[in-house]
Scaffold this active site. Structure first.
Site, PDB file in Angstrom:
ATOM      1  N   ASP A   1       0.853  -1.191   0.000  1.00  0.00           N
ATOM      2  CA  ASP A   1       0.000   0.000   0.000  1.00  0.00           C
ATOM      3  C   ASP A   1       0.885   1.236   0.000  1.00  0.00           C
ATOM      4  O   ASP A   1       2.070   1.162   0.325  1.00  0.00           O
ATOM      5  CB  ASP A   1      -0.894   0.006   1.256  1.00  0.00           C
ATOM      6  N   SER A   2       0.294   2.371  -0.338  1.00  0.00           N
ATOM      7  CA  SER A   2       1.037   3.627  -0.274  1.00  0.00           C
ATOM      8  C   SER A   2       1.408   3.957   1.175  1.00  0.00           C
ATOM      9  O   SER A   2       2.375   4.666   1.419  1.00  0.00           O
ATOM     10  CB  SER A   2       0.182   4.759  -0.847  1.00  0.00           C
TER      11      SER A   2
ATOM     12  N   CYS B   1      -3.695  -0.929  -2.161  1.00  0.00           N
ATOM     13  CA  CYS B   1      -3.969   0.480  -2.426  1.00  0.00           C
ATOM     14  C   CYS B   1      -4.920   0.612  -3.624  1.00  0.00           C
ATOM     15  O   CYS B   1      -4.623   0.133  -4.721  1.00  0.00           O
ATOM     16  CB  CYS B   1      -2.650   1.180  -2.725  1.00  0.00           C
TER      17      CYS B   1
ATOM     18  N   GLU C   1      -6.621   8.820   9.777  1.00  0.00           N
ATOM     19  CA  GLU C   1      -5.292   8.741  10.387  1.00  0.00           C
ATOM     20  C   GLU C   1      -5.246   9.475  11.730  1.00  0.00           C
ATOM     21  O   GLU C   1      -4.403   9.184  12.567  1.00  0.00           O
ATOM     22  CB  GLU C   1      -4.243   9.289   9.413  1.00  0.00           C
TER      23      GLU C   1
ATOM     24  N   CYS D   1     -11.162   3.029  -0.995  1.00  0.00           N
ATOM     25  CA  CYS D   1      -9.888   3.541  -0.471  1.00  0.00           C
ATOM     26  C   CYS D   1      -9.586   2.747   0.792  1.00  0.00           C
ATOM     27  O   CYS D   1     -10.500   2.432   1.573  1.00  0.00           O
ATOM     28  CB  CYS D   1     -10.007   5.031  -0.150  1.00  0.00           C
ATOM     29  N   THR D   2      -8.305   2.451   0.976  1.00  0.00           N
ATOM     30  CA  THR D   2      -7.879   1.638   2.130  1.00  0.00           C
ATOM     31  C   THR D   2      -8.403   2.156   3.467  1.00  0.00           C
ATOM     32  O   THR D   2      -8.666   1.369   4.371  1.00  0.00           O
ATOM     33  CB  THR D   2      -6.346   1.645   2.208  1.00  0.00           C
ATOM     34  N   HIS D   3      -8.503   3.486   3.608  1.00  0.00           N
ATOM     35  CA  HIS D   3      -8.845   4.059   4.909  1.00  0.00           C
ATOM     36  C   HIS D   3     -10.345   4.041   5.212  1.00  0.00           C
ATOM     37  O   HIS D   3     -10.746   4.162   6.357  1.00  0.00           O
ATOM     38  CB  HIS D   3      -8.383   5.512   4.969  1.00  0.00           C
TER      39      HIS D   3
HETATM   40  N1  DGL Z   1      -3.922   3.888  -0.036  1.00  0.00           N
HETATM   41  C1  DGL Z   1      -4.603   4.921  -0.765  1.00  0.00           C
HETATM   42  C2  DGL Z   1      -5.814   4.304  -1.497  1.00  0.00           C
HETATM   43  O1  DGL Z   1      -6.349   3.281  -1.131  1.00  0.00           O
HETATM   44  C3  DGL Z   1      -5.025   6.080   0.125  1.00  0.00           C
HETATM   45  C4  DGL Z   1      -3.882   6.905   0.651  1.00  0.00           C
HETATM   46  C5  DGL Z   1      -3.104   7.623  -0.452  1.00  0.00           C
HETATM   47  O2  DGL Z   1      -3.615   8.594  -1.034  1.00  0.00           O
HETATM   48  O3  DGL Z   1      -1.967   7.215  -0.715  1.00  0.00           O
HETATM   49  O4  DGL Z   1      -6.238   4.853  -2.492  1.00  0.00           O
END
Ligand code: DGL
Length: 265
Positions: A11-12, A74, A152, A184-186
């Protein structure tokens, strides 16, 4: 047949721990190697070219660790860089977009909302994946960039998060969609606030759960299941105290130390 090599999850940042948690719940015997490119986060506001370049570097680093499968947790990378990664890797690559779209296609009555980063929404990847499965399905997508910092901050069901959710999700409320993809992961962390903004009658599709099912099926089919001594290694490219704190929030229980790594060019 079994295969003890680890599954890599990339993931990012550390939001992808929501995907790790879902896959691990499903496959507790597997060994997991997690890489969060925290030094380059966020990816979601960057151009597709930059996302492809960053993702290729991370994938080649993980390939050097003898993995049996790469999960791209991600959504931003899955939306823009999956074909490039599939071509570069000689192990199967599972992104989150197709499993998420499949899960939504299986339940929708015809109108699906998609929320994600600016980059994921601009790519149109979820809409394309959905239409490939059910061409008659209509999609409406909206970027919700403030959700990542709110998640976060640990404000998962905070009054401010509820207010932001009400503003962002206004185009989906009042029966305008019957299903919403948390792209999105979050976002799975904000599920209660998102559900409250939409009211009853909208199904929330979590790509993390969908991807866990896809990984389990793929391993079983290929005879690649682990022999049974699971574990987790967490690697990040920047290990600020803030990152360790958020990782602890997403993965409660025994803390797993964060290893600082550098991604060679
Ligand atoms: N992990 C990214 C996603 O799922 C979210 C965080 C980012 O912008 O890097 O799109």
């Amino acid at each position: 047949m079994t295969d003890a090599r680890p599954i890599a999850i990339f993931d990012s940042g550390i939001g992808g721990l929501t995907v790790l948690a879902a896959v691990r719940r499903r496959l507790p015997a597997e060994r997991f190697l997690y890489l969060g490119d925290t030094a380059r986060l966020p990816y979601g506001t960057k151009s597709a070219e930059t996302v492809v370049r960053y993702a290729a570097r991370a994938a080649s680093f993980l390939a050097g660790h003898g993995i049996k499968l790469l999960v791209v947790a991600c959504n931003t990378v899955s939306a823009s860089a999956l074909p490039a990664l599939e071509e570069a890797m000689d192990v199967p690559v599972v992104g989150v977009v197709t499993p998420g779209a499949r899960a939504a296609a299986a339940v929708t009555r015809g109108r699906v909302g998609v929320i994600g980063t600016e980059s994921t929404v601009a790519s149109g990847a979820y809409g394309r994946a959905l239409r490939a499965i059910r061409p008659e399905v209509e999609t409406v997508a909206r970027a919700c960039p403030l959700f990542v910092p709110l998640a976060e901050e640990g404000w998962w069901d905070h009054p401010i998060t509820r207010e932001v959710a009400a503003l962002y999700l206004e185009p989906f409320a009042g029966g305008r969609v019957d299903t919403l993809i948390l792209g999105c992961t979050h976002y799975p962390l904000l599920r209660p606030a998102i559900a409250a903004a939409l009211g009853d009658g909208v199904r929330l599709v979590d790509s993390a759960e969908a991807v866990a099912g896809e990984v389990a099926a793929l391993l079983a089919e290929a005879g690649l299941d682990a022999p049974g001594n699971g574990g987790v290694r967490l690697m990040v490219t920047d290990a600020a105290a803030r990152i360790a704190r958020i990782a602890g929030l997403i993965l409660p229980g025994a803390p797993v130390p964060l290893e600082l790594v550098d991604l060679p060019d």
